[in-house]
Design a protein around this motif. Sequence first.
Motif, PDB file in Angstrom:
ATOM      1  N   ILE A  52      -1.972  19.794   4.472  1.00 62.49           N
ATOM      2  CA  ILE A  52      -2.708  18.466   4.672  1.00 62.49           C
ATOM      3  C   ILE A  52      -1.870  17.225   3.664  1.00 62.49           C
ATOM      4  O   ILE A  52      -1.642  17.733   2.565  1.00 62.49           O
ATOM      5  CB  ILE A  52      -3.984  18.407   4.236  1.00 62.49           C
ATOM      6  N   ASP A  53      -1.184  16.391   4.602  1.00 60.63           N
ATOM      7  CA  ASP A  53      -0.522  15.344   3.821  1.00 60.63           C
ATOM      8  C   ASP A  53      -1.619  14.137   3.520  1.00 60.63           C
ATOM      9  O   ASP A  53      -2.386  13.614   4.170  1.00 60.63           O
ATOM     10  CB  ASP A  53       0.448  14.622   4.650  1.00 60.63           C
ATOM     11  N   TRP A  54      -1.772  14.019   2.159  1.00 66.69           N
ATOM     12  CA  TRP A  54      -2.713  13.123   1.847  1.00 66.69           C
ATOM     13  C   TRP A  54      -2.054  11.613   1.261  1.00 66.69           C
ATOM     14  O   TRP A  54      -0.886  11.329   1.012  1.00 66.69           O
ATOM     15  CB  TRP A  54      -2.850  13.710   0.108  1.00 66.69           C
ATOM     16  N   PRO A  55      -3.193  10.776   1.255  1.00 66.36           N
ATOM     17  CA  PRO A  55      -2.585   9.187   0.570  1.00 66.36           C
ATOM     18  C   PRO A  55      -2.528   9.389  -0.806  1.00 66.36           C
ATOM     19  O   PRO A  55      -2.984  10.243  -1.235  1.00 66.36           O
ATOM     20  CB  PRO A  55      -3.665   8.548   1.378  1.00 66.36           C
ATOM     21  N   PRO A  56      -1.997   8.334  -1.019  1.00 60.89           N
ATOM     22  CA  PRO A  56      -1.633   8.267  -2.828  1.00 60.89           C
ATOM     23  C   PRO A  56      -3.016   7.543  -3.349  1.00 60.89           C
ATOM     24  O   PRO A  56      -3.011   6.621  -3.725  1.00 60.89           O
ATOM     25  CB  PRO A  56      -0.677   7.258  -3.089  1.00 60.89           C
ATOM     26  N   SER A  57      -4.272   8.384  -3.398  1.00 63.86           N
ATOM     27  CA  SER A  57      -5.245   7.958  -3.704  1.00 63.86           C
ATOM     28  C   SER A  57      -6.264   9.090  -4.112  1.00 63.86           C
ATOM     29  O   SER A  57      -6.027  10.125  -3.798  1.00 63.86           O
ATOM     30  CB  SER A  57      -5.768   6.976  -3.115  1.00 63.86           C
ATOM     31  N   LEU A  58      -7.026   8.759  -5.246  1.00 60.66           N
ATOM     32  CA  LEU A  58      -7.919   9.779  -5.443  1.00 60.66           C
ATOM     33  C   LEU A  58      -9.309   9.426  -5.674  1.00 60.66           C
ATOM     34  O   LEU A  58     -10.167   9.412  -6.720  1.00 60.66           O
ATOM     35  CB  LEU A  58      -7.777  10.274  -6.974  1.00 60.66           C
ATOM     36  N   GLY A  59      -9.681   8.556  -4.595  1.00 60.30           N
ATOM     37  CA  GLY A  59     -11.111   7.742  -4.423  1.00 60.30           C
ATOM     38  C   GLY A  59     -12.182   8.735  -4.269  1.00 60.30           C
ATOM     39  O   GLY A  59     -11.758  10.034  -3.910  1.00 60.30           O
ATOM     40  N   LEU A  60     -13.421   8.551  -4.132  1.00 63.49           N
ATOM     41  CA  LEU A  60     -14.476   9.251  -3.671  1.00 63.49           C
ATOM     42  C   LEU A  60     -14.203  10.101  -2.444  1.00 63.49           C
ATOM     43  O   LEU A  60     -14.302  11.229  -2.209  1.00 63.49           O
ATOM     44  CB  LEU A  60     -15.836   8.342  -3.402  1.00 63.49           C
ATOM     45  N   VAL A  61     -13.747   9.267  -1.415  1.00 62.56           N
ATOM     46  CA  VAL A  61     -13.571   9.764   0.006  1.00 62.56           C
ATOM     47  C   VAL A  61     -12.765  11.010  -0.227  1.00 62.56           C
ATOM     48  O   VAL A  61     -12.780  12.010   0.364  1.00 62.56           O
ATOM     49  CB  VAL A  61     -13.018   8.773   0.982  1.00 62.56           C
ATOM     50  N   THR A  62     -11.450  10.762  -0.621  1.00 60.92           N
ATOM     51  CA  THR A  62     -10.361  11.759  -0.796  1.00 60.92           C
ATOM     52  C   THR A  62     -10.879  12.956  -1.589  1.00 60.92           C
ATOM     53  O   THR A  62     -10.670  14.158  -1.093  1.00 60.92           O
ATOM     54  CB  THR A  62      -9.250  11.302  -1.419  1.00 60.92           C
ATOM     55  N   LEU A  63     -11.489  12.677  -2.615  1.00 57.71           N
ATOM     56  CA  LEU A  63     -12.154  13.858  -3.490  1.00 57.71           C
ATOM     57  C   LEU A  63     -12.989  14.750  -2.541  1.00 57.71           C
ATOM     58  O   LEU A  63     -12.876  15.895  -2.619  1.00 57.71           O
ATOM     59  CB  LEU A  63     -12.968  13.115  -4.739  1.00 57.71           C
ATOM     60  N   ALA A 122      -1.268  17.093  -2.441  1.00 57.13           N
ATOM     61  CA  ALA A 122      -1.686  15.830  -3.219  1.00 57.13           C
ATOM     62  C   ALA A 122      -1.259  15.585  -4.598  1.00 57.13           C
ATOM     63  O   ALA A 122      -0.819  16.357  -5.334  1.00 57.13           O
ATOM     64  CB  ALA A 122      -3.436  16.185  -3.242  1.00 57.13           C
ATOM     65  N   ASN A 123      -1.261  14.356  -4.675  1.00 56.56           N
ATOM     66  CA  ASN A 123      -1.048  13.558  -6.069  1.00 56.56           C
ATOM     67  C   ASN A 123      -1.355  12.202  -5.846  1.00 56.56           C
ATOM     68  O   ASN A 123      -1.134  11.556  -4.747  1.00 56.56           O
ATOM     69  CB  ASN A 123       0.526  13.691  -6.359  1.00 56.56           C
ATOM     70  N   GLN A 124      -2.029  11.518  -6.725  1.00 57.63           N
ATOM     71  CA  GLN A 124      -2.326  10.113  -6.613  1.00 57.63           C
ATOM     72  C   GLN A 124      -1.345   9.180  -6.821  1.00 57.63           C
ATOM     73  O   GLN A 124      -1.478   8.110  -6.488  1.00 57.63           O
ATOM     74  CB  GLN A 124      -3.842  10.028  -7.331  1.00 57.63           C
ATOM     75  N   GLN A 176       0.912  -1.345   0.015  1.00 55.39           N
ATOM     76  CA  GLN A 176       0.019   0.064   0.013  1.00 55.39           C
ATOM     77  C   GLN A 176       0.797   1.250  -0.017  1.00 55.39           C
ATOM     78  O   GLN A 176       0.450   2.363  -0.204  1.00 55.39           O
ATOM     79  CB  GLN A 176      -0.963   0.071   1.175  1.00 55.39           C
ATOM     80  N   LYS A 177       2.028   1.142   0.192  1.00 54.23           N
ATOM     81  CA  LYS A 177       3.135   2.314   0.143  1.00 54.23           C
ATOM     82  C   LYS A 177       3.167   2.672  -1.441  1.00 54.23           C
ATOM     83  O   LYS A 177       3.430   1.828  -2.102  1.00 54.23           O
ATOM     84  CB  LYS A 177       4.245   1.991   0.910  1.00 54.23           C
ATOM     85  N   GLY A 178       3.292   3.945  -1.465  1.00 50.01           N
ATOM     86  CA  GLY A 178       3.337   4.258  -2.902  1.00 50.01           C
ATOM     87  C   GLY A 178       4.829   4.303  -3.521  1.00 50.01           C
ATOM     88  O   GLY A 178       5.693   4.319  -2.548  1.00 50.01           O
TER      89      GLY A 178
END
Lengths: 256, 256
Positions: free
Chosen positions: B124-135, B8-10, A10-12
């Motif tokens: 804000i530090d983001w996870p590598p994802s762009l799903g509905l939740v992060t959006l 942010a960046n996915q 899960q780590k990018g």
Amino acid sequence: SAKVIAIANQKGGVGKTTTAVNLAACLGQAGRRVLLIDLDPQANATAALGLTPDRINATSYRVLLGESPIDAALVRGVSEGLDFVPSDRDLAAAEVELVQVERRETALRRALAPLRGAYEFVLIDWPPSLGLVTLNALAAADSVLIPVQAEFFALTGLSHLLNTLALVQRSLNPALRVDGALLTMVDTRATLNQQVVADVRRTFRGRVFASVVPRSVRLAEAPGHGKPIHVYDPKGRGAEAYAQLAQEVLRLAGAD
Amino acid sequence: SAKVIAIANQKGGVGKTTTAVNLAACLGQAGRRVLLIDLDPQANATAALGLTPDRINATSYRVLLGESPIDAALVRGVSEGLDFVPSDRDLAAAEVELVQVERRETALRRALAPLRGAYEFVLIDWPPSLGLVTLNALAAADSVLIPVQAEFFALTGLSHLLNTLALVQRSLNPALRVDGALLTMVDTRATLNQQVVADVRRTFRGRVFASVVPRSVRLAEAPGHGKPIHVYDPKGRGAEAYAQLAQEVLRLAGAD
Ligand SMILES: Nc1ncnc2c1ncn2[C@@H]1O[C@H](COP(=O)(O)OP(=O)(O)OP(=O)(O)O)[C@@H](O)[C@H]1O
Ligand SMILES: Nc1ncnc2c1ncn2[C@@H]1O[C@H](COP(=O)(O)OP(=O)(O)OP(=O)(O)O)[C@@H](O)[C@H]1O
Ligand SMILES: [Mg+2]
Ligand SMILES: [Mg+2]
């Protein structure tokens, strides 16, 4: 019937796509019949094999949603012995449709069923996430190969990943095995990398592959040319590392 | 009132956490009042600041779910001028609870509301994802700063990210702006990095920060010591790059 290996972490940015593409290509070059599936909406493996949208018929998401049979999505012969199922960017829509978790779990298993006799290995390139959706798709894999970048964040993420895989084994897929951790982007001159390599070998609860993928700019250049490393830079250290890894994976599969 | 910047960046592993931690620390060292929120269940920023579970009271996920007020989660003074809201690993549970999209969108905005007067910047530090939740959580940000690793996959992901941010602007948050792209992990000797830097500067529809973060092993070592780079290696090229970036971000914020 095929061994399905998920290339997951899960780590990018730890080298999942680079490993999925090059290990699949090396196994094909070693004479095995291999299928690589790009299951990441970012579609990096698709780009790394030089596939442009005009060459893509159906994608892994359409297959997963049951809208296309898997053989309609196959791109045959992207490399010697290697067929490929591409992905595409349609993330937002797919996320919505895939929230129905139950369908997702059986969808990948069902989609792969007709092809399990046609290949010896099916490799799956994963997105950097461990949400509910990805977890359920792990139900379709026989084993997990975990690329681990030899830097600080690797250690914290690894134990979390193993806990999550144990959860999947208990609740979804008791047959899921961990083939091992693969150390990547190791710069032999950097003490940080050497420290993390030593830490992972000492503390990881499971196999750590003997093969170590060195930090090599050729591995980062190859995707820009749409080629696997053994075609782009056949004599380099990157090609050598992935050829060695392919031999370890073959021995492991032979032993099963 | 505070400017809320999402880092942010996915695409995975491009330097989001390294940028969030070091930019926040540099702005604090420049005399500003800064809050950094770790919104990634991997909790890399939390580890990078040397925080162990015993020092964590509540986390960003508990705050997001409305189970804890944000000031109960604050760890004050992790660095000069910098307060911090940590994250934790409880991914699977949080994913389930956060699927109720509407609550998530207002949750982050509401949670931040009482603190907007106490800080000048909230990163804000983001996870590598762009799903509905992060959006939906992007609805709480004023702007986005996009770390871009100077390698092949950067280009394909960037255009996709911009399309997605345009979607967020249209549907969720018309005030969301893109502060710019930050080139990271640039090895001045590698032609691949130089090519991608030139490509991004030529094709990116928006600002590309003049500051470029070099590939420096010190930046990868600092998290292992729980220190921001300006404390771990104050004279190095990594600290210099993030101090320059802080100046650009201050000028940009002053211009607003
Ligand atoms: N051994 C290596 N040496 C040098 N560069 C590498 C190596 N392995 C991968 N890279 C580069 O590092 C970056 C990250 O690798 P990659 O995209 O394979 O990781 P990933 O785990 O698939 O990322 P994501 O989590 O976003 O899917 C890419 O630009 C890739 O070309
Ligand atoms: N400029 C740099 N030079 C050398 N190493 C770096 C640099 N920036 C980041 N790193 C290292 O590269 C790895 C990836 O960086 P980081 O974790 O900040 O990326 P990320 O985008 O937050 O990843 P994720 O998508 O998993 O959240 C880390 O091991 C980090 O220490
Ligand atoms: Mg990938
Ligand atoms: Mg991160």
